[in-house]
Design an enzyme around this catalytic site. Sequence first.
Site, PDB file in Angstrom:
ATOM      1  N   HIS A 118      -5.428  -1.229   0.213  1.00  0.00           N
ATOM      2  CA  HIS A 118      -4.666  -2.423   0.578  1.00  0.00           C
ATOM      3  C   HIS A 118      -3.953  -2.986  -0.640  1.00  0.00           C
ATOM      4  O   HIS A 118      -4.560  -3.155  -1.699  1.00  0.00           O
ATOM      5  CB  HIS A 118      -5.618  -3.477   1.173  1.00  0.00           C
ATOM      6  N   ASP A 135      -2.063 -12.396  -0.310  1.00  0.00           N
ATOM      7  CA  ASP A 135      -2.561 -11.277   0.492  1.00  0.00           C
ATOM      8  C   ASP A 135      -2.042 -11.436   1.918  1.00  0.00           C
ATOM      9  O   ASP A 135      -2.309 -12.448   2.566  1.00  0.00           O
ATOM     10  CB  ASP A 135      -4.090 -11.271   0.472  1.00  0.00           C
ATOM     11  N   CYS A 187       1.220  -3.265   4.222  1.00  0.00           N
ATOM     12  CA  CYS A 187       0.821  -4.160   3.136  1.00  0.00           C
ATOM     13  C   CYS A 187       1.674  -3.977   1.882  1.00  0.00           C
ATOM     14  O   CYS A 187       2.007  -4.945   1.195  1.00  0.00           O
ATOM     15  CB  CYS A 187      -0.653  -3.981   2.789  1.00  0.00           C
TER      16      CYS A 187
END
Length: 298
Positions: A118, A135, A187
């Site tokens: 990620h 994030d 991501c």
Amino acid sequence: HGDGELRGARHAVQGPGDDQHPALAAGHVHRRDMRTLRPMQWLNDEVVNFYFKLLLKRANDDGGAQLPTSFTHNTHFYPKLAETDKGYNYAGVRRWTKKVDIFAKQLLLVPINQSNMHWTLAVVNFDSKRFEYFDSMLGDAGGVLAVLRRYVADESLDKKGVAMDLTEWSDAVHTAGVPRQHNDYDCGVFMCQMAHCISRGGALDFGQEDMEYLRRRMALEVAQGSLLDDANLVDTLQTSKSTSEEVTQQLKVADVQKEQARTLDFTALADDIPTLAEGFRAAGYRTVMVASNHFLSP
């Protein structure tokens, strides 16, 4: 063009997947890397690092005239700093900034690859005296901000000979206003675009619905070696008589172009760079001519 040039162009287009395009050789971006910009693919280090080089180039071209001054580390920085056999290891990155003073910048941007699963973004905000974490899954920062706090202290001691007082610096794990991803593969695009917006001093004005557009835009930007919506802005910044009003107007034009590009039917476009360039030109962007190629073809 002569026959030799034509054969060279064909080789650049049709060569094996690990071929480098000549224009990208300095950035070590191969066709196999560019293909990670296809939908539903996880961006790899090479694409992320090249994109961060483009962000750094924009900051250097501006020189702090209108945009925040910034420096970007690459994806290998954090593992060398914090994920070694010894754990935290400042010595492993000590020489990475021998030619740059991070304390003269307003922002330091650090891409984080969490367990090779990620992408997230950490920012040292020198203006606001804040260690920040972004994030797209709104996850926890873990020990990232503590590591960067330690890094800044060590960097100050090593480069300035001064023990930096960070007691008034805060940590911020941002959630409000952070674009959310709704899958497990976008991501990297979210992280790159958050870095793009933050280093430009702008809002995080994109979302999951923009991923198709953003992946194609990034493919064109990497291929041409420059950021699309900053071409006219950089021209304005480099004009000695440019005013803040002119720069503000250019930023507004860039935002309009972005909205126009979002409305293009990208699904109808072939995944090749010249066609992408044509589509973005139709939205009012000025693009750099690149050799005919099919980075994103099978």
